[in-house]
Design a protein around this motif. Structure first.
Motif, PDB file in Angstrom:
ATOM      1  N   PHE A  24       0.824  -1.209   0.000  1.00 50.28           N
ATOM      2  CA  PHE A  24       0.000   0.000   0.000  1.00 50.28           C
ATOM      3  C   PHE A  24       0.853   1.253   0.000  1.00 50.28           C
ATOM      4  N   ARG A  25       0.302   2.330  -0.468  1.00 52.43           N
ATOM      5  CA  ARG A  25       0.874   3.656  -0.320  1.00 52.43           C
ATOM      6  C   ARG A  25      -0.203   4.560   0.280  1.00 52.43           C
ATOM      7  N   GLU A  26       0.179   5.582   1.030  1.00 51.06           N
ATOM      8  CA  GLU A  26      -0.781   6.391   1.758  1.00 51.06           C
ATOM      9  C   GLU A  26      -1.727   7.163   0.840  1.00 51.06           C
ATOM     10  N   SER A  79      -2.610   2.248  -6.436  1.00 47.21           N
ATOM     11  CA  SER A  79      -1.873   2.077  -5.194  1.00 47.21           C
ATOM     12  C   SER A  79      -2.519   2.981  -4.166  1.00 47.21           C
ATOM     13  N   GLY A  80      -2.882   2.450  -3.009  1.00 47.53           N
ATOM     14  CA  GLY A  80      -3.482   3.306  -2.000  1.00 47.53           C
ATOM     15  C   GLY A  80      -4.007   2.534  -0.813  1.00 47.53           C
ATOM     16  N   SER A 132       8.708   6.124   0.125  1.00 53.06           N
ATOM     17  CA  SER A 132       7.494   5.663  -0.549  1.00 53.06           C
ATOM     18  C   SER A 132       6.872   6.797  -1.346  1.00 53.06           C
ATOM     19  N   ASN A 133       6.556   6.518  -2.593  1.00 55.59           N
ATOM     20  CA  ASN A 133       5.966   7.518  -3.478  1.00 55.59           C
ATOM     21  C   ASN A 133       4.974   6.808  -4.393  1.00 55.59           C
ATOM     22  N   ALA A 134       3.696   7.092  -4.211  1.00 56.38           N
ATOM     23  CA  ALA A 134       2.664   6.389  -4.959  1.00 56.38           C
ATOM     24  C   ALA A 134       2.815   6.582  -6.463  1.00 56.38           C
ATOM     25  N   HIS A 169       5.671   4.531  -7.716  1.00 56.45           N
ATOM     26  CA  HIS A 169       5.374   3.115  -7.506  1.00 56.45           C
ATOM     27  C   HIS A 169       4.541   2.550  -8.649  1.00 56.45           C
ATOM     28  N   THR A 170       3.423   3.206  -8.971  1.00 58.49           N
ATOM     29  CA  THR A 170       2.562   2.688 -10.021  1.00 58.49           C
ATOM     30  C   THR A 170       3.214   2.800 -11.396  1.00 58.49           C
ATOM     31  N   SER A 171       3.983   3.858 -11.603  1.00 56.07           N
ATOM     32  CA  SER A 171       4.679   4.005 -12.875  1.00 56.07           C
ATOM     33  C   SER A 171       5.662   2.859 -13.090  1.00 56.07           C
TER      34      SER A 171
END
Length: 427
Positions: free
Chosen positions: A29-31, A198-199, A368-370, A373-375
């Motif tokens: 997860f990411r915030e 991501s979340g 952490s960087n959403a 991350h998804t990229s």
């Protein structure tokens, strides 16, 4: 049926959710939720060079659900301090947003509408035509971007990867409303959609919402793609020197080698080796082999770097590049590249251990960087054609690359196999 791919996330140690029809992967997860909606296709089949780049722009002029354009699309997200944007490369168009948790549903609706239901009216197209003209001009005015605009057509002419994503002013001028609408129908289909989130969200709620959103994407009958992106075998590599005369003051010099094709079984191994090749040259900043020789010892340049371009298993290019202030330095820069490649430092076990420590340290220092991350996940998925590894598995694979494997890869980077690319400046 779930047509796209939803990546559902969880904290390490959390209970694993039941998989559904093989269309999801479990990742951390990411915030802040990051939502990405991707389409993939071949633009030569629909409109020619630069056709897909329009869809990074025109949907923001209005969609079926948000006909007033930016005020309705960007406005609600920016008001909550989020951001939304789009990008295009050789393999995909991406609509992505990073937003506060409370507006993730509304944002998912927006990014899905951008990809699936753009209005593509005459006025919106003409507005964005001017914007794209300016973007092409900006790329031509930047020596680094100019390299990417010009080099692929020279190296891979008559191949789907052998063109500039932005297109040219000539191809841009030939695009009309009918062409653009046809391109959208032929390339942007429900069957080609990939959705990644991501979340810190309830997975069951995400699945329900995602299925509803994907239903509104038109289906034009294109076949689904369940494997990697494939464009066909790349043209045979021909070692040579290519030169452009530019109006820039400095000169850009690059030395490039082909990246071999891979199978799905060897995809990640190739990816890890390419990561190592990049790191072995530049890790350590001014202590690195590349900068130590070009900047520290010979004062030929301020900075230098490496890059990999491998959008699919078909292959790609590995670059070493630098800017130099004087065209008189070009022969010395080329010789310096050769000297770096055969240097003892780059091949020593001590330097290999140095890079291992850097990889370990970068994992510990990772923030952490959403968005990133998804990229990263989508790039791995689309380029390799297999479910992306989680972060721990990825770093374990990197650290499993042996010193001998790095040496073997370096042995392929010999000057006789290189294509030397020169954007010669005026100074």
């Amino acid at each position: 049926d779930m047509i796209g791919r939803l990546v559902e996330n969880q904290e390490p140690g959390a209970q694993e959710h039941q998989r559904s029809k093989g269309n999801q992967a479990l990742l951390p997860f990411r915030e802040r939720p990051d939502l990405r909606f991707h389409h993939v296709g071949r633009e030569q089949e629909a409109g020619g060079d630069g056709a897909t780049h329009w869809f990074e722009h025109v949907p923001f002029q209005g969609t079926v659900g948000y006909p007033n354009g930016d005020n309705q699309i960007r406005g609600p997200i920016i008001r909550q301090a989020g951001n939304i944007n789009a990008s295009t490369n050789h393999s995909r168009t991406v609509y992505h947003a990073v937003v506060p948790k409370q507006i993730w549903k509304q944002t998912l609706d927006i990014v899905t509408d951008l990809g699936g239901r753009p209005l593509l009216n005459d006025n919106g197209i003409e507005v964005e035509r001017k914007v794209i003209y300016n973007e092409i001009a900006e790329a031509q005015a930047n020596i680094g971007k100019r390299l990417w605009q010009d080099v692929l057509p020279k190296l891979w002419s008559n191949h789907p990867l052998g063109h500039a994503v932005l297109g040219t002013t000539k191809t841009l001028g030939l695009m009309n409303t009918e062409t653009i609408r046809t391109a959208h129908q032929r390339l942007y289909d429900r069957s080609r959609a990939v959705l990644v989130i991501s979340g810190d969200l309830d997975s069951n709620l995400v699945w329900t919402e995602a299925n509803q959103q994907l239903e509104k994407i038109p289906s034009h009958g294109l076949s689904e793609r369940h494997g990697r992106i494939a464009y066909g075998e790349l043209p045979l590599w021909r070692p040579r020197e290519e030169e452009w005369i530019t109006k820039f003051e400095p000169s850009l010099v690059a030395m490039a080698w082909p990246i071999d094709k891979a199978s799905e079984l060897t995809a990640y191994k190739r990816h890890w080796l390419q990561h190592w090749l990049g790191a072995i040259f530049v890790v350590g900043s001014l202590c690195s082999p590349l900068l130590r020789i070009l900047r520290g010892e010979r004062q030929l340049t301020y900075g230098a770097g490496t890059s990999n371009f491998s959008p699919s298993l078909d292959g790609g290019i590995f670059f070493i590049s630098t800017l130099t202030k004087s065209k008189e330095n070009i022969p010395a820069v080329i010789q310096s590249f050769r000297d770096v490649i055969i240097s003892e430092q780059i091949r020593s076990k001590d330097w290999y251990d140095y890079v291992v420590d850097n990889i370990k340290g970068s994992r510990d220092m990772e923030v952490s960087n959403a968005h990133e991350h998804t990229s990263t996940l989508l790039s791995r998925l689309l380029a390799n054609g297999i479910e992306p590894l989680n972060d721990d598995e990825w770093h374990e694979g990197l650290l499993d690359v042996t010193h001998q494997e790095v040496l073997d890869a370096l042995d392929e980077l010999i000057p006789e196999k290189a294509c030397t690319l020169i954007l010669r400046g005026t100074k």
